[in-house]
Design an enzyme around this catalytic site. Structure first.
Site, PDB file in Angstrom:
ATOM      1  N   HIS A  23       0.736  -1.043  -0.039  1.00 36.06           N
ATOM      2  CA  HIS A  23      -0.133  -0.069   0.033  1.00 36.06           C
ATOM      3  C   HIS A  23       1.008   1.253   0.028  1.00 36.06           C
ATOM      4  O   HIS A  23       2.072   1.193   0.452  1.00 36.06           O
ATOM      5  CB  HIS A  23      -0.964  -0.021   1.164  1.00 36.06           C
ATOM      6  CG  HIS A  23      -0.272   0.183   2.592  1.00 36.06           C
ATOM      7  ND1 HIS A  23       0.187   1.341   2.972  1.00 36.06           N
ATOM      8  CD2 HIS A  23       0.264  -0.764   3.496  1.00 36.06           C
ATOM      9  CE1 HIS A  23       1.042   1.008   4.192  1.00 36.06           C
ATOM     10  NE2 HIS A  23       0.793  -0.241   4.490  1.00 36.06           N
ATOM     11  N   GLU A 126      -2.219  -7.347   7.022  1.00 36.00           N
ATOM     12  CA  GLU A 126      -1.301  -7.153   7.697  1.00 36.00           C
ATOM     13  C   GLU A 126      -0.756  -7.909   9.116  1.00 36.00           C
ATOM     14  O   GLU A 126      -1.835  -8.527   9.634  1.00 36.00           O
ATOM     15  CB  GLU A 126      -0.775  -5.664   8.181  1.00 36.00           C
ATOM     16  CG  GLU A 126       0.395  -5.125   8.894  1.00 36.00           C
ATOM     17  CD  GLU A 126       1.609  -5.385   7.944  1.00 36.00           C
ATOM     18  OE1 GLU A 126       1.894  -6.742   7.786  1.00 36.00           O
ATOM     19  OE2 GLU A 126       2.416  -4.718   7.628  1.00 36.00           O
TER      20      GLU A 126
END
Length: 277
Positions: A23, A126
């Protein structure tokens, strides 16, 4: 050097091309670099992209268009956190994947015209726990913000994976990463973009490529920068996938005699070395 020692031949339908993306810059990245304790702040719950992060997304989107990836990617898989969802639709979408001003981003709506399907998957989240930036919102909230993304593979409305006082171990992240890779083999798509996170990528890639040259291992395992894209080929050595080739062709249509010369010598050994008539 014997080329057979460095070159591997494998059927095309036993491979996939993955375009791995971390990201873009999130607000937690900025504050966490100044003070690591900021990662534990509720202020950065499900952190969104910074204005600089959106610039990074715009540049990646331009690169994807210029190098032709937008015509090749058949599926975009994305971690269900705001920063990855924003990165995915901004990089691989057109300019409705995302409603206007999603997450107070001051961004216009992003359309779903002429783009691959997007699917959110929990397995590529994550590293879980302790850090509020890694805790997701309810799926209902995301569906309102990203109406064209498929969230149907996520069974829990609320985030039941994140724990306030337990940080997921690196080993557990790596195990989850391999589960994710195995899940990819169940998909029919051959060229897939994955928009995810640094720790997830680092631990997952650390499990792959042990049989590669050390230089290749270092290349694929290097930590990802914000909004970095790295393309890799994975091979289904365990025959997890069940796809058959769409490009192989059986030949002999219509059927005819086709005994090759090497097989003919085996079939007619007496003819070997005979003078031409």
């Amino acid at each position: 050097m014997d080329s057979s020692a460095t070159t591997t031949l494998f059927p095309l339908h036993r491979t996939k091309i993955l375009h791995l993306v971390r990201h873009a810059q999130g607000v937690h990245n900025v504050e966490g670099e100044k003070d690591f304790s900021a990662y534990k702040s509720e202020e950065f719950f499900d952190a969104q992209l910074t204005p600089l992060g959106w610039e990074q997304v715009d540049n990646l989107h331009e690169h994807i268009h210029e190098c032709g990836l937008d015509k090749k990617v058949e599926l975009v898989v994305v971690s269900p956190l705001l920063r990855t969802l924003q990165t995915a639709v901004g990089a691989f979408g057109a300019t409705t994947l995302m409603v206007a001003n999603a997450g107070n981003s001051n961004r216009s709506a992003i359309s779903s015209l002429n783009i691959p399907p997007f699917v959110a998957v929990e397995l590529c989240r994550e590293q879980l726990g302790v850090h509020p930036c890694d805790r997701r919102r309810s799926i209902s909230e995301y569906r309102c913000i990203f109406p064209a993304i498929d969230f149907s593979l996520i069974k829990d409305e609320e985030d039941v994976l994140w724990e306030a006082d337990v940080r997921e171990s690196k080993e557990a992240v790596a195990t989850r990463g391999m589960e994710f890779i195995n899940w990819l083999w169940t998909r029919k798509e051959k060229e897939i973009a994955v928009v995810t996170h640094r720790a997830f990528l680092r631990q997952t890639l650390a499990e792959l490529g042990d049989d590669c040259h050390i230089t290749v291992q270092k290349e694929i395992r290097k930590p990802f920068a914000n909004c970095e894209l790295r393309s890799v080929v994975i091979i289904d050595r365990g025959l997890i996938g069940s796809d058959t080739s769409v490009t192989n062709y059986p030949g002999k249509i219509p059927i005819g005699l086709d005994l090759p010369s090497d097989a003919a010598l085996d079939k007619h050994p007496a003819e070997q070395g005979a003078p031409n008539s």
